[in-house]
Design an enzyme around this catalytic site. Sequence first.
Site, PDB file in Angstrom:
ATOM      1  N   SER A  36      44.156  39.682  47.278  1.00  0.00           N
ATOM      2  CA  SER A  36      43.130  40.700  47.072  1.00  0.00           C
ATOM      3  C   SER A  36      42.078  40.631  48.156  1.00  0.00           C
ATOM      4  O   SER A  36      41.761  39.556  48.677  1.00  0.00           O
ATOM      5  CB  SER A  36      42.480  40.416  45.720  1.00  0.00           C
ATOM      6  OG  SER A  36      41.241  41.028  45.643  1.00  0.00           O
ATOM      7  N   TYR A  73      37.770  34.636  39.503  1.00  0.00           N
ATOM      8  CA  TYR A  73      38.986  35.429  39.746  1.00  0.00           C
ATOM      9  C   TYR A  73      39.338  35.408  41.239  1.00  0.00           C
ATOM     10  O   TYR A  73      40.468  35.116  41.631  1.00  0.00           O
ATOM     11  CB  TYR A  73      38.783  36.868  39.276  1.00  0.00           C
ATOM     12  CG  TYR A  73      39.723  37.831  39.936  1.00  0.00           C
ATOM     13  CD1 TYR A  73      41.087  37.790  39.653  1.00  0.00           C
ATOM     14  CD2 TYR A  73      39.267  38.743  40.889  1.00  0.00           C
ATOM     15  CE1 TYR A  73      41.965  38.655  40.298  1.00  0.00           C
ATOM     16  CE2 TYR A  73      40.134  39.605  41.523  1.00  0.00           C
ATOM     17  CZ  TYR A  73      41.480  39.555  41.227  1.00  0.00           C
ATOM     18  OH  TYR A  73      42.345  40.397  41.877  1.00  0.00           O
ATOM     19  N   LYS A 102      42.619  33.627  43.667  1.00  0.00           N
ATOM     20  CA  LYS A 102      43.425  34.253  44.732  1.00  0.00           C
ATOM     21  C   LYS A 102      43.306  33.453  46.026  1.00  0.00           C
ATOM     22  O   LYS A 102      44.290  33.203  46.729  1.00  0.00           O
ATOM     23  CB  LYS A 102      42.962  35.696  44.970  1.00  0.00           C
ATOM     24  CG  LYS A 102      43.193  36.635  43.794  1.00  0.00           C
ATOM     25  CD  LYS A 102      44.672  36.892  43.583  1.00  0.00           C
ATOM     26  CE  LYS A 102      44.953  37.808  42.415  1.00  0.00           C
ATOM     27  NZ  LYS A 102      46.373  37.949  42.122  1.00  0.00           N
TER      28      LYS A 102
END
Length: 496
Positions: free
Chosen positions: A150, A175, A179
């Site tokens: 992302s 979050y 990643k």
Amino acid sequence: MPHHIRPATSVSDPLTSSPHLPEQDAILVTGGAGFIGSHTVVQLLSLGLRLVIVDNLCNSSEEALHRALELAGNKGELFFHKVDLLDGAALEKVFELYTFSACIHFAGLKAVGESSQIPIGYYQTNVTGTLNLLQLLQRYNCRNFIFSSSATVYGLPSSTDPIREDASLGALNPYGRTKQYIEEILRDIANSEPNQWNIIMLRYFNPVGAHESGRIGEDPNGIPNNLMPFVAQVAIGRRPVINVFGNDYETPDGTGVRDYIHIVDLARGHVAALNKIQSFSMGAHTSVHNSNGTKSLGCVPYNLGSGIGYSVMDMIESMSKAVGRQLPYRVIERRLGDVALCVADPTLSAHDLDWRAEKTLQDMCNDLWRWQIQNPNGYEARVATAASGTEEEDEEEGTLREDSDVASVASTSSASLPETSPSTPTPGELAPSVFASLPVTLLPIISTIAKPAPVMISAESLKAVTAATPLVKPVVATQVPVVSPAGSPARGATAC
Ligand SMILES: O=c1ccn([C@@H]2O[C@H](COP(=O)(O)OP(=O)(O)O[C@H]3O[C@H](CO)[C@H](O)[C@H](O)[C@H]3O)[C@@H](O)[C@H]2O)c(=O)[nH]1
């Protein structure tokens, strides 16, 4: 036994049409029933490929897979296992059933706000789930891997320029850090076995829209966190007004600017990545070497974005055009953690993957509206939940209804539906069946992995068989922020 993606006829093949696989191999797709996963599944099936989907359905619907198969004209093959990546034993059963030539890993949790509330759950699901998967891939000798990363890994952009892949990383929330950490893990793994791994990390910017048929699209749980699903729910009348998070940013109209990318363009990016990996897998059989002299790709990040920035107001205006009336909005305070602008530099993807975003902002909005109006409550399986609404949703809507600070009044009655252009799946080679003895049905679904032999069931009985599996939401993407005056896209960007 080693598995390789079957070499194409020559190294110089454009490899844009159909990645070919050895006859008995399949592609493992985790989180394949989610928003990005299901659109990618359509692309891959359309090429006649054999897919094995692993998804725990915690934030997705098996209905998406049925529709994906329809959209692909029933090409290819699709086998579905309701499995959680944290259940290593169940996952291994899947590996015992198939030979995988490559894995596309979408599965994971993706809500920024939630990740700060339950970080352990996020690290466990995203990082541990990925480690479980990687261990099995290594054990079963599949070293071709595409990871859903992302743009969130970039954190706060250091300038307003479009972001290149070599920009510094610094995710700002749990979050994003899952990643980023997975990216580091993948680099370490590639380095630990030189010349063996072909890993592509796709850094998604802001995926929006839906398949042009309106059959599959984004179906978020509860109140959507992201702009466009929220806008779509206002358009359909499920929510009264769009909240614009600040209009005092250093952008042309003061609202946040992002690089929105049509979900189908994003899905095509995965085919491009698979083609790239295929060319290196071919290299293992030939004398083809990477530019740095290695015979494998190693581990490489690519941005999937358009390079064009649109503001929140641009998005509302385009969606209003798609819907056929002005959508109501109100400006409220900035959202904590938002940046003014975030746009991709897509040069590397264009050069290395021969991939570019092709669809326009209006395509994104028209297709999103078509999906929303055809599926006002998302996939059928969720209708009951959506219709009753959650306490939180009811409460919010009640509050908003009393708010008079809106730009216009919503009215779904005048909603118009954009013209539907029929889906045109790319023609591709039909892969032979993994299980030649099994009848080919619309959707061959193998539900039970507790048994060594696959059991095929009908689509109708799927729900009964796919009992409970806890955990994970299937993935989706991420993003980050560029600028333009309403209606006029700005290439690149300027301020942050
Ligand atoms: O109801 C809303 C929702 C969003 N916005 C604005 O719309 C833009 C896009 O917001 P999204 O939430 O749709 O997308 P973000 O770029 O903020 O978020 C993305 O990038 C994040 C990291 O920056 C995470 O990766 C996240 O998962 C991913 O969706 C931002 O300017 C935001 O402030 C609104 O005005 N109103």
